[in-house]
Design a protein around this motif. Structure first.
Motif, short mmCIF file in Angstrom:
data_model
loop_
_atom_site.label_atom_id
_atom_site.label_comp_id
_atom_site.label_asym_id
_atom_site.label_seq_id
_atom_site.Cartn_x
_atom_site.Cartn_y
_atom_site.Cartn_z
N VAL A 1 -8.21 75.27 -7.09
CA VAL A 1 -9.19 74.75 -8.04
C VAL A 1 -9.69 75.84 -8.99
O VAL A 1 -9.73 75.66 -10.21
CB VAL A 1 -10.37 74.06 -7.31
CG1 VAL A 1 -11.49 73.70 -8.28
CG2 VAL A 1 -9.87 72.82 -6.58
N ARG A 2 -10.07 76.99 -8.46
CA ARG A 2 -10.56 78.10 -9.31
C ARG A 2 -9.48 78.58 -10.26
O ARG A 2 -9.75 78.92 -11.41
CB ARG A 2 -11.07 79.26 -8.46
CG ARG A 2 -12.40 78.96 -7.78
CD ARG A 2 -12.98 80.15 -7.06
NE ARG A 2 -13.08 81.28 -7.96
CZ ARG A 2 -12.95 82.55 -7.58
NH1 ARG A 2 -12.73 82.85 -6.33
NH2 ARG A 2 -13.04 83.52 -8.45
N CYS A 3 -8.24 78.64 -9.80
CA CYS A 3 -7.12 79.04 -10.65
C CYS A 3 -6.97 78.06 -11.82
O CYS A 3 -6.88 78.47 -12.98
CB CYS A 3 -5.83 79.09 -9.82
SG CYS A 3 -4.34 79.45 -10.77
N LEU A 4 -6.94 76.77 -11.51
CA LEU A 4 -6.83 75.74 -12.56
C LEU A 4 -7.99 75.83 -13.55
O LEU A 4 -7.80 75.75 -14.77
CB LEU A 4 -6.79 74.35 -11.94
CG LEU A 4 -5.61 74.02 -11.04
CD1 LEU A 4 -5.79 72.64 -10.41
CD2 LEU A 4 -4.30 74.13 -11.78
N ASP A 5 -9.21 76.01 -13.02
CA ASP A 5 -10.39 76.12 -13.89
C ASP A 5 -10.28 77.33 -14.81
O ASP A 5 -10.65 77.25 -15.98
CB ASP A 5 -11.66 76.23 -13.05
CG ASP A 5 -12.04 74.93 -12.36
OD1 ASP A 5 -11.48 73.87 -12.70
OD2 ASP A 5 -12.90 74.99 -11.45
N SER A 6 -9.77 78.45 -14.30
CA SER A 6 -9.69 79.66 -15.13
C SER A 6 -8.67 79.49 -16.26
O SER A 6 -8.88 80.01 -17.35
CB SER A 6 -9.38 80.89 -14.29
OG SER A 6 -8.02 81.03 -13.99
N HIS B 1 0.13 75.91 -18.90
CA HIS B 1 0.07 76.22 -17.47
C HIS B 1 1.02 75.27 -16.76
O HIS B 1 0.97 74.07 -16.96
CB HIS B 1 -1.36 76.03 -16.95
CG HIS B 1 -1.56 76.50 -15.55
ND1 HIS B 1 -2.60 76.06 -14.78
CD2 HIS B 1 -0.87 77.37 -14.77
CE1 HIS B 1 -2.55 76.64 -13.58
NE2 HIS B 1 -1.50 77.44 -13.55
N LEU B 2 1.88 75.83 -15.95
CA LEU B 2 2.84 75.06 -15.19
C LEU B 2 2.72 75.47 -13.72
O LEU B 2 2.84 76.65 -13.39
CB LEU B 2 4.27 75.35 -15.70
CG LEU B 2 5.43 74.77 -14.91
CD1 LEU B 2 5.38 73.24 -14.90
CD2 LEU B 2 6.74 75.24 -15.51
N VAL B 3 2.47 74.50 -12.86
CA VAL B 3 2.39 74.76 -11.43
C VAL B 3 3.71 74.35 -10.80
O VAL B 3 4.19 73.24 -11.02
CB VAL B 3 1.21 74.00 -10.78
CG1 VAL B 3 1.19 74.21 -9.27
CG2 VAL B 3 -0.12 74.45 -11.40
N VAL B 4 4.30 75.25 -10.03
CA VAL B 4 5.54 74.96 -9.31
C VAL B 4 5.18 74.96 -7.83
O VAL B 4 4.96 76.00 -7.22
CB VAL B 4 6.64 75.99 -9.63
CG1 VAL B 4 7.92 75.62 -8.88
CG2 VAL B 4 6.91 76.03 -11.14
N ILE C 1 1.82 80.41 -18.34
CA ILE C 1 1.43 80.94 -17.03
C ILE C 1 1.97 79.98 -15.97
O ILE C 1 1.71 78.77 -16.00
CB ILE C 1 -0.09 81.06 -16.89
CG1 ILE C 1 -0.69 81.96 -17.97
CG2 ILE C 1 -0.46 81.54 -15.49
CD1 ILE C 1 -0.28 83.41 -17.89
N VAL C 2 2.73 80.54 -15.04
CA VAL C 2 3.31 79.78 -13.94
C VAL C 2 2.51 80.08 -12.67
O VAL C 2 2.23 81.25 -12.38
CB VAL C 2 4.79 80.16 -13.75
CG1 VAL C 2 5.37 79.53 -12.48
CG2 VAL C 2 5.61 79.77 -14.98
N ASN D 1 -1.05 83.54 -9.06
CA ASN D 1 -1.02 82.88 -7.76
C ASN D 1 -2.20 81.92 -7.62
O ASN D 1 -3.19 82.03 -8.36
CB ASN D 1 -1.01 83.92 -6.64
CG ASN D 1 0.28 84.71 -6.63
OD1 ASN D 1 1.36 84.17 -6.87
ND2 ASN D 1 0.18 86.00 -6.36
N ALA D 2 -2.11 81.00 -6.69
CA ALA D 2 -3.12 79.95 -6.54
C ALA D 2 -4.51 80.50 -6.24
O ALA D 2 -5.50 79.85 -6.54
CB ALA D 2 -2.70 78.97 -5.45
N ASP D 3 -4.59 81.70 -5.69
CA ASP D 3 -5.90 82.28 -5.39
C ASP D 3 -6.32 83.33 -6.42
O ASP D 3 -7.27 84.08 -6.19
CB ASP D 3 -5.94 82.86 -3.98
CG ASP D 3 -4.88 83.92 -3.74
OD1 ASP D 3 -3.98 84.08 -4.58
OD2 ASP D 3 -4.95 84.59 -2.69
#
Length: 162
Positions: free
Chosen positions: A21-26, A37-40, A9-10, A87-89
């Motif tokens: 924060v909620r995205c990372l937690d999920s 999980h990779l954040v760009v 998941i990007v 997406n971040a949200d």
């Protein structure tokens, strides 16, 4: 027994603030262990990089050409057999990738999959029920496949191109 495929998941972002924060937690709460999980990040000066470092999340932070460029970069860096972006949200329910990969094992020739997706707003939640079947007209005229509920295989992405 063949292991379930890896899901990557990007998350593309630029200055997401607390929404991330909620995205990372999920993603951290997924019941399937076969996820990455990779954040760009586009070079956020808002504390995003520090948050990602503190959480131990794999990330890239540098100026880019926007959301599509970030997703394409993330897919190229990802290791998974199945790819999606959040997406971040956005958030995933805890069993989202587990249930998706159970379906993938049942239909190994599938190149992409989609599922139910809830959109929450101040006025309530709208549930998008996926159609039983899709044709070109449905895809051209309606947004039946919300991005958080859709995954594509690396194989299919390679066939269709980024």
């Amino acid at each position: 027994m063949t292991p379930k495929p890896l899901v990557s998941i990007v998350t593309p972002c630029l200055n997401p603030g607390e929404r991330l924060v909620r995205c990372l937690d999920s993603l951290a709460a997924q019941t399937s262990p076969r996820n990455e999980h990779l954040v760009v990040d586009g070079g956020s000066p808002d504390g995003t990089v520090e948050l990602l470092r503190d959480r131990g999340v794999r990330f890239v932070s540098e100026p880019d050409g926007g959301q599509t460029a970030a997703i394409t970069k993330g897919f190229a860096l990802a290791n998974g057999d199945w790819l999606g972006w959040l997406n971040a949200d956005d958030i995933l329910t805890p069993r989202a990738t587990e249930l998706a990969m159970a379906a993938a094992v049942q239909t190994p020739a599938a190149g992409w999959m989609y599922g139910q997706c809830g959109i929450r707003r101040d006025t309530g939640t709208t549930i998008f029920e996926p159609p039983a079947s899709l044709g070109s007209r449905t895809l051209q005229e309606q947004n039946m496949l919300p991005q958080p509920g859709t995954l594509v295989t690396r194989r299919a992405l390679g066939t269709g191109g980024p």
